[in-house]
Motif scaffolding. Structure first.
Motif, PDB file in Angstrom:
ATOM      1  N   ALA A 197       0.850  -1.195   0.000  1.00  0.00           N
ATOM      2  CA  ALA A 197       0.000   0.000   0.000  1.00  0.00           C
ATOM      3  C   ALA A 197       0.884   1.241   0.000  1.00  0.00           C
ATOM      4  O   ALA A 197       0.805   2.094   0.872  1.00  0.00           O
ATOM      5  N   ASP A 220       0.151  -0.772  -4.786  1.00  0.00           N
ATOM      6  CA  ASP A 220      -1.010  -0.049  -4.267  1.00  0.00           C
ATOM      7  C   ASP A 220      -2.210  -0.330  -5.160  1.00  0.00           C
ATOM      8  O   ASP A 220      -2.051  -0.551  -6.362  1.00  0.00           O
ATOM      9  N   ASP A 245      -3.368  -5.846  -5.247  1.00  0.00           N
ATOM     10  CA  ASP A 245      -4.052  -5.978  -3.958  1.00  0.00           C
ATOM     11  C   ASP A 245      -3.106  -6.695  -2.987  1.00  0.00           C
ATOM     12  O   ASP A 245      -2.690  -7.830  -3.247  1.00  0.00           O
ATOM     13  N   VAL A 246      -2.803  -6.044  -1.893  1.00  0.00           N
ATOM     14  CA  VAL A 246      -1.782  -6.593  -0.988  1.00  0.00           C
ATOM     15  C   VAL A 246      -2.309  -7.725  -0.107  1.00  0.00           C
ATOM     16  O   VAL A 246      -1.555  -8.285   0.678  1.00  0.00           O
ATOM     17  N   PHE A 261       3.842   1.419   5.594  1.00  0.00           N
ATOM     18  CA  PHE A 261       3.810   2.765   6.180  1.00  0.00           C
ATOM     19  C   PHE A 261       2.356   3.258   6.210  1.00  0.00           C
ATOM     20  O   PHE A 261       1.763   3.508   5.161  1.00  0.00           O
TER      21      PHE A 261
END
Ligand SMILES: C[S@@+](CC[C@H](N)C(=O)[O-])C[C@H]1O[C@@H](n2cnc3c(N)ncnc32)[C@H](O)[C@@H]1O
Length: 370
Positions: A197, A220, A245-246, A261
């Motif tokens: 992200a 992201d 998509d993480v 982060f």
């Protein structure tokens, strides 16, 4: 405006204490302070975006007429004069007997681009970003289904990147990388790093330039953010910025280091994202997670210096975007206790939590994949 509010305003405007004078409840004075501060926050954001603070502080703390300042900043004098009215009555700038305005150097030290990473004007931009979706959020209080990321548009990513340049990028070398034992050496020798992200990917861009033997990937969901990031990263060969998509991105045991982060608490499936990070990390790999400095219970945050702001940004964005995708809506003040519980559940056994002097808003979690 009610009678007591009006008299409180007159107390305040006459330069006196807007507290309990003349029978006006102290609380009314506080509310008047709130509306003045809210207005000032917007005007400070405008001063940042228009470059007015930078122009005023050019060459030190000198006195300006509105015409001179408007000319120097290339802006409309009428607008600049009204902005100076807000700045002078808000005691951000001083107004001399000669009608000229000065930004004192001790204020410029917190309000200009030269002051980075201490430019607090950057954070004032959130008030406008959040205000722009007020109607959608009010509507969501009724239906409970959140507000999607798309409602915030490109401006969200611009402000996020502005904020993250100060909080994260400028502190990577001196404070954030050194949090993880041996990380600097590992990056110098060559490691595979994933930033989940990543927004515009400025943190990875900085590290990719600093550590040419390592390979960096930033992922992201936002095509806009990735597109803007790619433009800035043109020509940097060891950095890849990709849309994805993480919750599922990456192969098993693919990365030595994962960074997150300000990226977990607003996820639609934060548990699945953490489990996926654990999956893509090599044995002995490390997750470096920056997330909001808060405790999980409201009662533990009563004295938090930014408590009201944290719950505001959460309601107006972080919680809402998670709910909009069917998520749990952890909220920005999900807190250390909940974060540690979820990290352990995802399979990280060695979790240490750090605070950094430059960053009053985040904790830094160093999590080892056993
Ligand atoms: C608060 S921003 C932080 C961005 C960046 N890490 C920074 O510090 O500037 C959160 C980001 O998460 C992204 N995001 C949310 N859910 C995601 C998902 N499942 N996969 C990839 N990105 C996601 C959003 O598009 C947004 O850019």
């Amino acid at each position: 405006m009610c009678q007591s509010c009006a008299s409180s305003v007159s107390v305040s405007v006459s330069g006196g204490d807007s507290g309990a004078q003349g029978g006006v409840p102290e609380f009314v004075g506080r509310l008047v302070g709130v509306i003045n501060s809210a207005g000032l926050a917007l005007m400070i954001s405008v001063g940042h975006r228009t470059g007015l603070f930078d122009a005023m502080s050019e060459g030190g703390a000198r006195a300006w007429s509105s015409e001179e300042l408007a000319r120097s900043a290339g802006l409309s004098e009428r607008y600049v004069r009204e902005w100076l009215g807000a700045m002078a009555t808000g005691r951000i700038v001083t107004l001399g007997a000669d009608g000229r305005y000065t930004l004192p150097s001790e204020h410029a030290a917190w309000l200009t681009r030269r002051a980075e990473p201490n430019n607090i004007a950057v954070s004032m931009q959130w008030i406008g970003v959040l205000g722009a979706v007020e109607s959608e959020v009010v509507w969501a209080f009724g239906h409970g289904r959140g507000v999607p990321y798309s409602a915030y548009g490109r401006r969200f990513h611009d402000v996020m990147a502005d904020e993250s340049r100060q909080t994260t990028v400028l502190a990577l070398d001196s404070a954030i990388v050194p949090l993880v034992d041996g990380l600097h050496g590992r990056l110098e020798r060559g490691a595979r790093v994933l930033d989940i992200a990543c927004g515009k990917g400025l943190a990875m861009l900085h590290l990719a330039r600093r550590y040419p033997r390592s390979r960096f990937v930033g992922v992201d969901l936002s095509e806009e953010a990735i597109e803007m990031g790619r433009r800035e990263a043109a020509g940097v060969d060891n950095l890849e910025l990709v849309t994805g998509d993480v919750t599922t991105f990456g192969g098993k045991d693919e990365f030595d280091v994962v960074t997150a982060f300000d990226a977990i608490h607003d996820q639609a499936a934060p548990d699945r994202v953490l489990a996926n990070i654990r999956r893509v990390l090599k044995p002995g790999g490390v997750l470096l997670m920056q997330d909001i400095k808060a405790r999980t219970a409201h009662a533990e945050n009563l004295d938090h210096p930014m408590g009201p702001f944290l719950y505001t940004i959460s309601t107006m964005h972080c919680m809402s975007v998670s709910l909009a995708n069917g998520g749990p809506g952890l909220g920005s003040a999900w807190g250390r206790e909940k974060a540690e519980e979820m990290l352990h559940a995802a399979g990280f056994d060695g979790v240490s939590v750090h605070e950094l002097a430059h960053d009053m808003i985040n904790f830094y979690y160093v999590c080892r994949a056993g």
